[in-house]
Design a protein around this motif. Sequence first.
Motif, PDB file in Angstrom:
ATOM      1  N   ALA A 128       1.059  -0.903  -0.035  1.00 12.06           N
ATOM      2  CA  ALA A 128       0.346   0.161   0.421  1.00 12.06           C
ATOM      3  C   ALA A 128       0.852   1.412   0.196  1.00 12.06           C
ATOM      4  O   ALA A 128       1.485   1.664   0.949  1.00 12.06           O
ATOM      5  CB  ALA A 128      -0.719  -0.034   1.663  1.00 12.06           C
ATOM      6  N   PRO A 129       0.484   2.693  -0.865  1.00 21.71           N
ATOM      7  CA  PRO A 129       1.209   3.242  -0.799  1.00 21.71           C
ATOM      8  C   PRO A 129       1.125   4.296   0.040  1.00 21.71           C
ATOM      9  O   PRO A 129      -0.041   3.726   0.961  1.00 21.71           O
ATOM     10  CB  PRO A 129       0.819   4.351  -2.169  1.00 21.71           C
ATOM     11  N   LEU A 130       2.179   4.913   0.730  1.00 25.20           N
ATOM     12  CA  LEU A 130       1.505   6.493   1.313  1.00 25.20           C
ATOM     13  C   LEU A 130       0.156   7.207   1.748  1.00 25.20           C
ATOM     14  O   LEU A 130      -0.245   7.100   2.568  1.00 25.20           O
ATOM     15  CB  LEU A 130       2.704   6.863   1.576  1.00 25.20           C
ATOM     16  N   PRO A 131       0.090   7.377   0.437  1.00 25.65           N
ATOM     17  CA  PRO A 131      -1.415   7.864   0.506  1.00 25.65           C
ATOM     18  C   PRO A 131      -2.374   7.239   0.968  1.00 25.65           C
ATOM     19  O   PRO A 131      -3.244   7.934   2.158  1.00 25.65           O
ATOM     20  CB  PRO A 131      -2.032   8.633  -0.968  1.00 25.65           C
ATOM     21  N   LEU A 132      -2.776   5.768   0.477  1.00 21.26           N
ATOM     22  CA  LEU A 132      -3.535   4.359   0.841  1.00 21.26           C
ATOM     23  C   LEU A 132      -3.389   4.468   2.765  1.00 21.26           C
ATOM     24  O   LEU A 132      -4.282   4.503   3.341  1.00 21.26           O
ATOM     25  CB  LEU A 132      -3.472   3.890   0.275  1.00 21.26           C
ATOM     26  N   MET A 133      -2.198   4.706   3.314  1.00 15.58           N
ATOM     27  CA  MET A 133      -1.869   3.583   4.422  1.00 15.58           C
ATOM     28  C   MET A 133      -2.246   5.239   5.347  1.00 15.58           C
ATOM     29  O   MET A 133      -3.442   5.076   6.302  1.00 15.58           O
ATOM     30  CB  MET A 133      -0.548   3.980   4.552  1.00 15.58           C
ATOM     31  N   MET A 134      -2.002   6.666   5.020  1.00 10.57           N
ATOM     32  CA  MET A 134      -2.802   7.788   5.439  1.00 10.57           C
ATOM     33  C   MET A 134      -3.805   7.832   5.153  1.00 10.57           C
ATOM     34  O   MET A 134      -4.987   8.268   6.499  1.00 10.57           O
ATOM     35  CB  MET A 134      -1.742   8.756   4.873  1.00 10.57           C
ATOM     36  N   THR A 135      -4.685   7.432   4.391  1.00 13.23           N
ATOM     37  CA  THR A 135      -6.507   7.098   4.328  1.00 13.23           C
ATOM     38  C   THR A 135      -6.849   6.207   5.970  1.00 13.23           C
ATOM     39  O   THR A 135      -7.943   6.778   5.664  1.00 13.23           O
ATOM     40  CB  THR A 135      -7.123   6.766   3.377  1.00 13.23           C
ATOM     41  N   VAL A 136      -6.020   5.173   5.365  1.00 12.28           N
ATOM     42  CA  VAL A 136      -6.216   3.911   6.561  1.00 12.28           C
ATOM     43  C   VAL A 136      -6.205   4.613   7.582  1.00 12.28           C
ATOM     44  O   VAL A 136      -7.203   4.294   8.424  1.00 12.28           O
ATOM     45  CB  VAL A 136      -5.569   2.687   6.366  1.00 12.28           C
ATOM     46  N   VAL A 137      -5.187   5.083   8.046  1.00 15.14           N
ATOM     47  CA  VAL A 137      -5.137   5.510   9.567  1.00 15.14           C
ATOM     48  C   VAL A 137      -6.498   6.440   9.769  1.00 15.14           C
ATOM     49  O   VAL A 137      -6.837   6.619  10.943  1.00 15.14           O
ATOM     50  CB  VAL A 137      -3.635   6.418   9.040  1.00 15.14           C
ATOM     51  N   LEU A 138      -6.353   7.597   9.071  1.00 17.43           N
ATOM     52  CA  LEU A 138      -7.504   8.556   9.218  1.00 17.43           C
ATOM     53  C   LEU A 138      -9.160   7.505   8.971  1.00 17.43           C
ATOM     54  O   LEU A 138     -10.032   8.093  10.305  1.00 17.43           O
ATOM     55  CB  LEU A 138      -7.811   9.802   7.753  1.00 17.43           C
ATOM     56  N   LEU A 139      -9.194   6.634   8.138  1.00 15.12           N
ATOM     57  CA  LEU A 139     -10.818   5.810   8.751  1.00 15.12           C
ATOM     58  C   LEU A 139     -10.735   5.168   9.838  1.00 15.12           C
ATOM     59  O   LEU A 139     -12.028   4.762  10.436  1.00 15.12           O
ATOM     60  CB  LEU A 139     -10.792   5.409   7.523  1.00 15.12           C
ATOM     61  N   GLY A 140      -9.980   4.912   9.647  1.00 14.71           N
ATOM     62  CA  GLY A 140      -9.126   3.944  11.263  1.00 14.71           C
ATOM     63  C   GLY A 140      -9.748   4.744  13.312  1.00 14.71           C
ATOM     64  O   GLY A 140     -10.224   4.277  13.088  1.00 14.71           O
ATOM     65  N   SER A 141      -8.724   5.619  12.294  1.00 14.54           N
ATOM     66  CA  SER A 141      -9.287   6.439  13.605  1.00 14.54           C
ATOM     67  C   SER A 141     -10.226   7.021  13.904  1.00 14.54           C
ATOM     68  O   SER A 141     -11.059   7.318  15.249  1.00 14.54           O
ATOM     69  CB  SER A 141      -7.876   7.060  13.698  1.00 14.54           C
ATOM     70  N   LEU A 142     -11.542   7.689  13.071  1.00 12.16           N
ATOM     71  CA  LEU A 142     -12.722   7.538  12.829  1.00 12.16           C
ATOM     72  C   LEU A 142     -13.518   6.564  13.242  1.00 12.16           C
ATOM     73  O   LEU A 142     -14.053   6.728  14.098  1.00 12.16           O
ATOM     74  CB  LEU A 142     -13.001   8.607  11.676  1.00 12.16           C
ATOM     75  N   LEU A 143     -12.765   5.308  12.797  1.00 12.89           N
ATOM     76  CA  LEU A 143     -14.355   4.234  12.951  1.00 12.89           C
ATOM     77  C   LEU A 143     -13.620   3.624  14.576  1.00 12.89           C
ATOM     78  O   LEU A 143     -15.066   3.307  15.357  1.00 12.89           O
ATOM     79  CB  LEU A 143     -13.698   2.734  12.171  1.00 12.89           C
ATOM     80  N   GLU A 144     -12.512   4.048  14.909  1.00 10.09           N
ATOM     81  CA  GLU A 144     -12.782   3.114  16.665  1.00 10.09           C
ATOM     82  C   GLU A 144     -12.928   4.360  17.581  1.00 10.09           C
ATOM     83  O   GLU A 144     -13.930   4.170  18.386  1.00 10.09           O
ATOM     84  CB  GLU A 144     -10.225   3.732  17.041  1.00 10.09           C
ATOM     85  N   ASP A 145     -13.125   5.550  17.138  1.00 10.35           N
ATOM     86  CA  ASP A 145     -13.851   6.524  17.863  1.00 10.35           C
ATOM     87  C   ASP A 145     -14.423   6.821  17.777  1.00 10.35           C
ATOM     88  O   ASP A 145     -16.042   7.217  18.811  1.00 10.35           O
ATOM     89  CB  ASP A 145     -13.121   8.202  17.735  1.00 10.35           C
TER      90      ASP A 145
END
Length: 176
Positions: A99-116
């Motif tokens: 996974a490239p950097l932009p996709l991984m940063m999207t994953v971090v943002l979505l994962g953080s939003l989902l967990e919260d």
Amino acid sequence: MKMRRSVLVLLLFLLFILEGTIMPWLLPNAWEMRIIPNLVFIVILFVTVYHHRHTALILGLTFGMLHDVVFYGRILGAHSFAMGVSAYLIGLIFQLPRAPLPLMMTVVLLGSLLEDSVLFAIYSVFNLSRVSYDWALLHHMLPTMLFHFAVALLLYVPLRKQIEQLKKETRKEEAA
């Protein structure tokens, strides 16, 4: 391979210790109640994308329960459930070997939003949170997401290399 897994678990435990000891000193007092640094969850998101979602599920459940016991005593299992389910669902959607950097940063943002969001839902069901979702999103979730984004940018290259090596060693062991 056992060595790489041990190093990963040791890294997660070290980040867990840093969350509770050093991070409160590094965050400004005005942000202390707004940003909830969850460094362990960021690494678990990397594991779910670059290694496997089942490993991330187990790590999320384990370290989430550790968060519940040490930091949050209101409901045991809420963070465990949120971290485990979020990591697994993100792993279902974004399972890419490189996974490239932009996709991984999207994953971090979505994962953080989902967990919260999962935590907010759990706390709302048990009447532990009396604020609206809009207010929580604006005052807690978005600042936390931006903080997780910045930390993930710093950790991207070293974590990706280590987890890819772990995956290669796992494949070699399965082939043997």
